[in-house]
Design a protein around this motif. Structure first.
Motif, PDB file in Angstrom:
ATOM      1  N   THR A  54      70.091  32.344  58.121  1.00  0.00           N
ATOM      2  CA  THR A  54      69.550  33.651  57.745  1.00  0.00           C
ATOM      3  C   THR A  54      70.204  34.142  56.461  1.00  0.00           C
ATOM      4  O   THR A  54      69.524  34.644  55.562  1.00  0.00           O
ATOM      5  CB  THR A  54      69.778  34.666  58.879  1.00  0.00           C
ATOM      6  OG1 THR A  54      69.185  34.163  60.077  1.00  0.00           O
ATOM      7  CG2 THR A  54      69.172  36.011  58.544  1.00  0.00           C
ATOM      8  N   SER A  68      51.623  36.663  63.396  1.00  0.00           N
ATOM      9  CA  SER A  68      52.762  36.960  64.245  1.00  0.00           C
ATOM     10  C   SER A  68      53.875  35.996  63.887  1.00  0.00           C
ATOM     11  O   SER A  68      53.666  34.962  63.266  1.00  0.00           O
ATOM     12  CB  SER A  68      52.373  36.798  65.707  1.00  0.00           C
ATOM     13  OG  SER A  68      52.033  35.453  65.958  1.00  0.00           O
ATOM     14  N   GLY A  69      55.015  36.300  64.272  1.00  0.00           N
ATOM     15  CA  GLY A  69      56.151  35.444  63.985  1.00  0.00           C
ATOM     16  C   GLY A  69      57.415  36.136  64.429  1.00  0.00           C
ATOM     17  O   GLY A  69      57.383  37.234  64.986  1.00  0.00           O
ATOM     18  N   ALA A  70      58.495  35.505  64.196  1.00  0.00           N
ATOM     19  CA  ALA A  70      59.760  36.094  64.589  1.00  0.00           C
ATOM     20  C   ALA A  70      60.007  37.362  63.772  1.00  0.00           C
ATOM     21  O   ALA A  70      59.754  37.396  62.575  1.00  0.00           O
ATOM     22  CB  ALA A  70      60.892  35.105  64.372  1.00  0.00           C
ATOM     23  N   ARG A  71      60.483  38.378  64.449  1.00  0.00           N
ATOM     24  CA  ARG A  71      60.770  39.623  63.730  1.00  0.00           C
ATOM     25  C   ARG A  71      62.040  39.445  62.919  1.00  0.00           C
ATOM     26  O   ARG A  71      62.885  38.614  63.225  1.00  0.00           O
ATOM     27  CB  ARG A  71      60.896  40.790  64.686  1.00  0.00           C
ATOM     28  CG  ARG A  71      62.030  40.673  65.652  1.00  0.00           C
ATOM     29  CD  ARG A  71      62.091  41.894  66.579  1.00  0.00           C
ATOM     30  NE  ARG A  71      63.191  41.763  67.501  1.00  0.00           N
ATOM     31  CZ  ARG A  71      64.452  42.070  67.232  1.00  0.00           C
ATOM     32  NH1 ARG A  71      64.764  42.535  66.038  1.00  0.00           N
ATOM     33  NH2 ARG A  71      65.404  41.913  68.131  1.00  0.00           N
ATOM     34  N   ARG A  72      62.165  40.232  61.879  1.00  0.00           N
ATOM     35  CA  ARG A  72      63.348  40.140  61.026  1.00  0.00           C
ATOM     36  C   ARG A  72      64.550  40.663  61.792  1.00  0.00           C
ATOM     37  O   ARG A  72      64.480  41.697  62.451  1.00  0.00           O
ATOM     38  CB  ARG A  72      63.143  40.939  59.751  1.00  0.00           C
ATOM     39  CG  ARG A  72      62.146  40.296  58.814  1.00  0.00           C
ATOM     40  CD  ARG A  72      61.991  41.109  57.542  1.00  0.00           C
ATOM     41  NE  ARG A  72      63.159  41.071  56.710  1.00  0.00           N
ATOM     42  CZ  ARG A  72      63.337  40.220  55.702  1.00  0.00           C
ATOM     43  NH1 ARG A  72      62.404  39.350  55.440  1.00  0.00           N
ATOM     44  NH2 ARG A  72      64.428  40.255  54.983  1.00  0.00           N
ATOM     45  N   ARG A  73      65.667  39.954  61.666  1.00  0.00           N
ATOM     46  CA  ARG A  73      66.892  40.334  62.367  1.00  0.00           C
ATOM     47  C   ARG A  73      67.726  41.320  61.570  1.00  0.00           C
ATOM     48  O   ARG A  73      68.630  41.940  62.119  1.00  0.00           O
ATOM     49  CB  ARG A  73      67.741  39.101  62.662  1.00  0.00           C
ATOM     50  CG  ARG A  73      67.026  38.049  63.444  1.00  0.00           C
ATOM     51  CD  ARG A  73      66.900  38.448  64.882  1.00  0.00           C
ATOM     52  NE  ARG A  73      66.318  37.341  65.632  1.00  0.00           N
ATOM     53  CZ  ARG A  73      65.559  37.494  66.679  1.00  0.00           C
ATOM     54  NH1 ARG A  73      65.271  38.686  67.118  1.00  0.00           N
ATOM     55  NH2 ARG A  73      65.064  36.454  67.296  1.00  0.00           N
ATOM     56  N   THR A  74      67.446  41.435  60.286  1.00  0.00           N
ATOM     57  CA  THR A  74      68.208  42.348  59.452  1.00  0.00           C
ATOM     58  C   THR A  74      67.291  43.408  58.868  1.00  0.00           C
ATOM     59  O   THR A  74      66.121  43.153  58.588  1.00  0.00           O
ATOM     60  CB  THR A  74      68.901  41.597  58.294  1.00  0.00           C
ATOM     61  OG1 THR A  74      67.907  40.937  57.512  1.00  0.00           O
ATOM     62  CG2 THR A  74      69.881  40.575  58.811  1.00  0.00           C
ATOM     63  N   THR A  75      67.848  44.580  58.675  1.00  0.00           N
ATOM     64  CA  THR A  75      67.094  45.672  58.060  1.00  0.00           C
ATOM     65  C   THR A  75      67.231  45.569  56.544  1.00  0.00           C
ATOM     66  O   THR A  75      68.100  44.847  56.040  1.00  0.00           O
ATOM     67  CB  THR A  75      67.654  47.028  58.530  1.00  0.00           C
ATOM     68  OG1 THR A  75      69.000  47.151  58.063  1.00  0.00           O
ATOM     69  CG2 THR A  75      67.622  47.152  60.047  1.00  0.00           C
TER      70      THR A  75
END
Length: 121
Positions: free
Chosen positions: A109, A64-71
């Motif tokens: 980022t 688990s971890g932070a989800r990606r903020r960019t597609t």
């Protein structure tokens, strides 16, 4: 006092090591014998064995971890913005991205995404 056993401190078990643990355990080896043989801790061996017996898997679970903020599409836009002007700073790439997308983006980022693409700004 017994000499301290040196363990192999790699980040994760390789698929080969997981298979070895399962095979050795099925042949009747104890957890401690397996740990000494593959130079890992007993708790690591037990966890790999439990994953096999309870869940039937030898692959590791995606962390688990932070989800990606960019597609991926937004990542491509970042790349294009950075390539258009190679002398552009990370801040100006982030500002151009904000103007195009309308969402703020952290400079860290931008830096990490471009670094992962092989672009050093």
């Amino acid at each position: 006092m017994p000499r301290r056993r040196e363990l192999n401190y790699r980040a994760q078990l390789s698929p080969f090591e997981r298979g070895r643990i399962v095979g050795m355990r099925e042949c009747g080896a104890s957890f401690r014998e397996i740990a000494v043989t593959i130079r890992r801790s007993v708790s690591t061996v037990v966890a790999a064995w439990r994953a096999w017996t309870e869940e039937g898997r030898t692959q590791r679970v995606v962390g688990s971890g932070a989800r990606r903020r960019t597609t991926p599409r937004e990542d491509r836009l970042l790349r294009i913005l950075a390539i258009r002007n190679r002398l552009r700073s990370t801040r100006s790439v982030g500002d151009a991205w904000f103007a195009a997308v309308g969402r703020p983006i952290r400079l860290r980022t931008v830096y990490h995404r471009l670094n992962a693409m092989g672009l050093n700004i």
